[in-house]
Write an enzyme that holds these catalytic residues in place. Structure first.
Site: not given
Length: 631
Positions: A142, A145, A150, A232, A317, A374, A523
Site C-alpha cells: 500500500q 500509493r 514519474l 530499487h 504515462d 524535460h 505464418k
C-alpha cells in the site's frame, strides 16, 4: 533446484533462504523414486499406473482421450468433470495420486471464486488472483500509493499524478494476460497455472523497492549521500521477503501450490539471477528450467527490453501526460509466440509486427525527450535532491527494534523503508527545526516557482560520450573558462552555483538497435525463428539509436549577471572541447559590470529598448556578446 520446474524433490522439511529471511512450506511429495518420471509416461504407462492405484475408471477415460504423462499437469477438476468423472472420492484419489508422484495440480482456475475485479482507467476491468489481492492488502504494498510514478514530473505536467500502486496492478494484469495467451495457444510449452501466478506476482511486486519520487531516490539521492551502487530492484526483492514474512503469507502461498522454488522464480524475474552461480554455468536461473526460460522475458526482458512493464507505463504515462502512445500491446500479444532460437526458448513476434516494435521504442525515446528528461523536470529533481541531501541527517524514520534511521539508511531496514514515501517532502515543509531551514527554503522555492535556470544545452561531437564520472571535472573546467572580464565582475560564479546534467536518449540498449535482438516468424512457418533486417522494414528508420545532451543550470536565477557569466563559461567550454555552440533559453545575456564600476541604468538589458522606436539596442559594454540568444 535445476530440475523440472513442476517437480520438487522430497525432503522432510524443505527450507531455503530467501534474501534476509527464510520461508517454510509444507512437504510437497512423498514419492521416493524418480519424481520426474511421470512426465515421460506414455498413454499406456499412465493407464497402467492408474490401474495399479485402483483408478480403473480414470485409466479407461485417459486412454480414450489419449492423455499421457506430459498432460497430467493440465488435468483440472473442470476437465475431469467434462470427461464424466464426477464422484468426489475418485477425484480426491486422483489428487492423492498426483501428489504422490510429485506432480502439482491446478489449485485454482482462471476464474477463481475469490478473484477480485479492479476498474483500471488504462486496462478496464481486470481480474486479480486472490493471492495477489492478499499481497496488495499489506502495508508494504500500500505504500506504493504514496510514491509518484514519474517523480518530479508532477511539478511540470499537472496530469502526471499517478503512483506506483496502479502501475503495479497494470503490470500484474498484463503479465497474466500474456502468459495465458501463450499457455492457450501453445499447450506444448506446459505453462502451468502456478507459472502464471508466479509471473503475475512478479509483475505485481517488481516495484516494491522504489523510494521517494521513484527513480530520483535510487538514481540520484543514494549515490550522492552514500556512493552505494544500489538499485530499487534490490529493495524490491528484500521487500517481497519482508512482506511475506511480516504478513505471514507462507500458508497462503502453500495453499495455492507455490513452493520455495516458486518464490525464487518470482524474485529472479524482478532482479535477475540471485546467486553468482551463473558465472560458472550457461544457465543462470534456479526458479525454472531451461525449457521455460522464456518466462523470464515477460516482466523484465533483459534480452531486448520488450516486456509488460514497459507496455503498462507507455500506456499509463502517455495517458496521464497527454502524449500519444503509438504502440498497441494488445495487438502484439496476439502475435507473440515462443520458438527455439539456437536451443533457447524465446518469445518471438510475427514478422509484420517489426514496424510496430520500432514505434514502441520510438515512444520510449519520445517519453524521455518530452517528459522524463524535460529540463523543467530535471531542474525540479535537482532541487528536490539537494533538499533531501541537506535533510538526510535530520529526518529520522523508525525501524526495527526501535531504531531511528536516516533516509539513506532505510535501504538496509525494510521496516523503516516501508514508512519512507513521498511524504518526506511535506515533513520538511511543515517542520520548524533550524536544521531543516535550508531544505525548507529550497522546497519553498519549488512551490513558488523560483527554480534554477538552464543557461545552455549542447551535444558532444559524434562518437563521443560523456560519463557521469566526468561531471566534477566539467564543473571545474567551466569555472576555469571564465573570461578576464567575468573574473573582475562584481558578481562571482562559484563551482557550487553550477549544475551539470547529462541526458542520454536511446532505444533502451545504449547505441544498439534492440530489434536486432528480436526474432520473428512468418505464418507460413510459425516454428522457425528468423531475423528481420532494418532495411526490410523501412528505409525511413533511424540510423543512430542514441544521442547525448549536456545541460548547464545556474542555482541563482535572480541574478541575470550570474546567468550571463555561466552561459559564457559554457560557450567557451564547448568551443574548447569541439562541441556544438550551446542553445540558450529565452533570456538575454547581461553585460559584465567590473568591480567598482557604477551600474548605468541605461546600459541594463531591461532598459535597452527604445520606447519610441520599439527596437532593441545592445549596450556597448556587452563586448562580443552583443546578441540576444533564444531557443
Amino acid at each position: 533446484m535445476n530440475g523440472h520446474p513442476d517437480c520438487t524433490p522430497p525432503a522432510k522439511k524443505p527450507r531455503m533462504a530467501l534474501g534476509a529471511y527464510e520461508l517454510t512450506f509444507s512437504q510437497e511429495s512423498s514419492y521416493q523414486e524418480d519424481p520426474q518420471s511421470w512426465q515421460f509416461w506414455s498413454v499406456e504407462e499412465l493407464a497402467e499406473q492408474l490401474s495399479q492405484r485402483g483408478l480403473q475408471e480414470l485409466a479407461n477415460k485417459f486412454q480414450e482421450e489419449e492423455i499421457a504423462g506430459r498432460h497430467l499437469h493440465f488435468v483440472s477438476y473442470e476437465r475431469l468433470k467434462e470427461m464424466g468423472i464426477r464422484k468426489m472420492g475418485t477425484i480426491l484419489d486422483f489428487e492423492k495420486f498426483l501428489h504422490d508422484i510429485g506432480c502439482k495440480t491446478n489449485k485454482w482456475s482462471t476464474y477463481h471464486p475469490s478473484t477480485k475485479i479492479f476498474n483500471d482507467p488504462i486496462h478496464g476491468h481486470v481480474e486479480l488472483h486472490p493471492l495477489c489481492v492478499k499481497i496488495i492488502d499489506t502495508p508494504q504494498f500500500q505504500r506504493l500509493r504514496f510514491i509518484k510514478q514519474l517523480g518530479a514530473c508532477y511539478f511540470v505536467f499537472p496530469g502526471a499524478a499517478h503512483n506506483r500502486f496502479e502501475h503495479s496492478l497494470g503490470v500484474c494484469h498484463l503479465a497474466g494476460q500474456l502468459t495465458r495467451t501463450l499457455q492457450r495457444r501453445q499447450p506444448e510449452l506446459m505453462i502451468s497455472d502456478e507459472d502464471i501466478l508466479c509471473v503475475e506476482i512478479a509483475g505485481l511486486c517488481h516495484d516494491l523497492g522504489h523510494g521517494p519520487f521513484s527513480h530520483l531516490f535510487d538514481g540520484e539521492f543514494i549515490p550522492l549521500v552514500s556512493g552505494a551502487k544500489w538499485k530499487h530492484e534490490d529493495a524490491s526483492v528484500e521487500m517481497f521477503d519482508h512482506l511475506v514474512r511480516e504478513n505471514k503469507l507462507e500458508a497462503q502461498f502453500a495453499q495455492f501450490g507455490l513452493t520455495e522454488t516458486d518464490c525464487i522464480f518470482i524474485k529472479e524475474q524482478i532482479k535477475g539471477p540471485l546467486t553468482q552461480k551463473h558465472q560458472q554455468t550457461d544457465y543462470p536461473y534456479q526458479g525454472r528450467a531451461k525449457e521455460k526460460r522464456f518466462l523470464y522475458e515477460i516482466v523484465a526482458n533483459k534480452r531486448n527490453g520488450i516486456d509488460v512493464d514497459k507496455w503498462d507505463y507507455f500506456a499509463r504515462d502517455c495517458h496521464m501526460l497527454g502524449i500519444k502512445n503509438n504502440f498497441d500491446h494488445n495487438r502484439f500479444m496476439k502475435f507473440s509466440r515462443v520458438i527455439s532460437v539456437d536451443g533457447v526458448m524465446q518469445i518471438c513476434a510475427r514478422d509484420k509486427e517489426a514496424s510496430s516494435l520500432y514505434d514502441m521504442f520510438h515512444t520510449r525515446s519520445s517519453l524521455h525527450r518530452r517528459a522524463y528528461q524535460h529540463r523543467g523536470n530535471k531542474i525540479v529533481e535537482a532541487m528536490l535532491v539537494e533538499a533531501l541531501v541537506k535533510a538526510d541527517d535530520h529526518i529520522k524514520i523508525p525501524g526495527k527494534n526501535g531504531s531511528l534511521l536516516k533516509m539513506s539508511e532505510c535501504i538496509n531496514d525494510m521496516a523503516a523503508y516501508t514508512l519512507l514515501t513521498d511524504h518526506v517532502l511535506h515533513q520538511v515543509m511543515i517542520s520548524t527545526t533550524p536544521e531543516l531551514q535550508e531544505s525548507r527554503n529550497i522546497i519553498n522555492n519549488i512551490m513558488s516557482r523560483k527554480l534554477y535556470k538552464c543557461v545552455g544545452q549542447s551535444q558532444p561531437s559524434a562518437g563521443r560520450v560523456i560519463s557521469g564520472d566526468d561531471i566534477p571535472l566539467i564543473k571545474s573546467q567551466l569555472i576555469e573558462s571564465m573570461t578576464d572580464d567575468d573574473k573582475e565582475s562584481e558578481v562571482t560564479l562559484d563551482i557550487d552555483d553550477v549544475i551539470v546534467h547529462l541526458v542520454y536518449l536511446d532505444y533502451g540498449m545504449k547505441d544498439k538497435n534492440p530489434i536486432e535482438n528480436v526474432r520473428f516468424y512468418n505464418k507460413s512457418d510459425p516454428n522457425r525463428a528468423v531475423e528481420v533486417r532494418k532495411s526490410e522494414v523501412s528505409q525511413m528508420l533511424p540510423e543512430k539509436f542514441a544521442e547525448q545532451m549536456i545541460l548547464i543550470y545556474c542555482k541563482d536565477p535572480q541574478q541575470k549577471a550570474k546567468l550571463g557569466i555561466a552561459a559564457r563559461c559554457f560557450e567557451n567550454w564547448c568551443s574548447k572541447h569541439n562541441m556544438e555552440t550551446p542553445k540558450h533559453f529565452g533570456w538575454e545575456l547581461t553585460p559584465v559590470v567590473k568591480r567598482g564600476a557604477s551600474q548605468d541604468p541605461a546600459s541594463t538589458p531591461q532598459d535597452s529598448r527604445c520606447p519610441d522606436q520599439g527596437t532593441e539596442v545592445t549596450p556597448h559594454s556587452a563586448g562580443k556578446f552583443k546578441q540576444r540568444l533564444s531557443f
